[in-house]
Design an enzyme around this catalytic site. Structure first.
Site, short mmCIF file in Angstrom:
data_model
loop_
_atom_site.label_atom_id
_atom_site.label_comp_id
_atom_site.label_asym_id
_atom_site.label_seq_id
_atom_site.Cartn_x
_atom_site.Cartn_y
_atom_site.Cartn_z
N SER A 280 0.81 -1.22 0.00
CA SER A 280 0.00 0.00 0.00
C SER A 280 0.84 1.27 0.00
O SER A 280 0.42 2.30 -0.53
CB SER A 280 -0.97 0.00 1.19
OG SER A 280 -0.27 -0.19 2.40
N HIS A 331 1.50 5.19 4.37
CA HIS A 331 0.57 5.69 3.35
C HIS A 331 0.86 7.15 3.01
O HIS A 331 0.94 7.52 1.84
CB HIS A 331 -0.87 5.55 3.85
CG HIS A 331 -1.32 4.13 3.94
ND1 HIS A 331 -2.57 3.78 4.42
CD2 HIS A 331 -0.70 2.97 3.62
CE1 HIS A 331 -2.69 2.48 4.39
NE2 HIS A 331 -1.57 1.96 3.91
#
Length: 358
Positions: A280, A331
């Site tokens: 991610s 992230h």
């Protein structure tokens, strides 16, 4: 054939035909006081029959001949008639005076850097495509185009949405997950998983820097893997087509590494003893790069708009911050890294400027 119908449409508008010794090229002009308004029709079923260099040579020759014979300024417009928009985009995305007539979807494709109309023919073309070339209509079919469409329905569709490097990255992630989860013995699989996961203690104290790469190919479960790979399939392909294979690999890999570095610094500062895995961080880098590129391209690239990409980024970050077990620092680090890398690596194609613009 569609090229004949468009020729007839222009003929009804008093355009005159110039003899060209090529079956798949038509040149027509309308003589007005302020110059010659010239339309060139290129029939390209595959979309790649002409390179950008060949197209420019043809355009230059036509323009020079008209200038020599009349002495008037030439206002040019090209219509590329094709069933493969992606193949013709190499010319049209860089040429402000070229539209695509999409025979597969019966539509006129005009990019944002191009003129929006040419002597009012845009509306007539759209009406022609809508009325005479409806999907269920058999009155004006092009047999050659239908053969091409049947042959390429699978391959062109796949090549348009499955860019090679992005697809390989997805396959590699799936392969690593299946190997650790189902193929290797439990002890070996768990050991490989633990030795590849990201932990600031192992990276800083033991100098196991390889973890900044290996953690990107490890996932905690099938849903974790599935969510990441589905997103990468949809967004990664767009980015790869926009920047090219090698720049895409660079953006993806460096975003993942920088996301891991951000995670290490944050968790070291907070003294959080956590272990991170997943693609991610790199995927958020892809999202950040796409956000920048879409913004540079006036709010749209292919089928992605700036609203969609920004909404997704905000929603994903919010979902991570309100969920347990999510490394939000990775992230955020990946997202920012993707934007910065896109700024460094992406250059928007510039439309060619000529002296005969309308």
């Amino acid at each position: 054939m569609l090229i004949d119908d468009i020729t007839g449409l222009l003929g009804n508008r008093s355009f005159k035909t110039i003899g060209v010794n090529a079956r798949d090229i038509r040149v027509l002009y309308l003589d007005k006081e302020d110059g010659l308004y010239t339309a060139m029709l290129l029939e390209c079923p595959n979309g790649n029959e002409f390179t950008a260099l060949q197209y420019n040579n043809i355009k230059r020759q036509v323009t020079q001949n008209l200038l020599q014979n009349t002495g008037k300024q030439v206002h040019f417009q090209t219509l590329i008639i094709t069933g493969n928009v992606a193949g013709a985009a190499d010319i049209c995305q860089r040429e402000e005076q070229a539209w695509i007539v999409d025979t597969r979807n019966n539509r006129l494709v005009i990019y944002e850097n191009q003129r929006n109309d040419f002597l009012g023919i845009k509306k007539d073309l759209e009406e022609l495509l809508f009325s005479a070339y409806e999907p269920d209509s058999s009155a004006h079919r092009n047999p050659e185009q239908e053969v091409y469409n049947r042959k390429n329905d699978g391959s062109n569709h796949i090549s348009k949405f499955l860019s090679p490097c992005n697809t390989i990255i997805v396959i590699l992630n799936v392969f690593v997950f299946l190997m650790i989860e189902f193929i290797l013995p439990t002890r070996t699989g768990n050991r490989l998983f633990k030795e590849g996961a990201l932990s600031w203690m192992e990276v800083i104290d033991n100098r196991e820097y390889y973890r900044l790469i290996t953690y990107m190919f490890l996932h905690s479960g099938i849903s974790h893997l599935g969510n990441n790979m589905i997103l990468l399939l949809f967004i990664g392909d767009n980015l790869e087509r926009a920047v090219g294979k090698w720049k895409y690999i660079l953006i993806y890999t460096l975003s993942g590494i920088l996301a891991g570095g951000t995670s290490i610094l944050y968790n070291l500062f907070k003294y959080n003893l956590i272990v991170s895995v997943g693609a991610s961080g790199a995927i958020f880098g892809v999202v950040g790069a796409m956000a920048y590129i879409v913004a540079v391209n006036k709010g749209r690239l292919e089928n992605i708009s700036s609203r969609q990409i920004i909404f997704f980024a905000i929603l994903s970050l919010y979902g991570g911050m309100t969920s347990q077990g999510v490394d939000n620092s990775a992230h955020i680090g990946g997202l920012i890294s993707g934007v910065l890398l896109a700024v460094l690596l992406y250059r928007k194609p510039k439309p060619e400027k000529t002296h005969h613009n309308v």
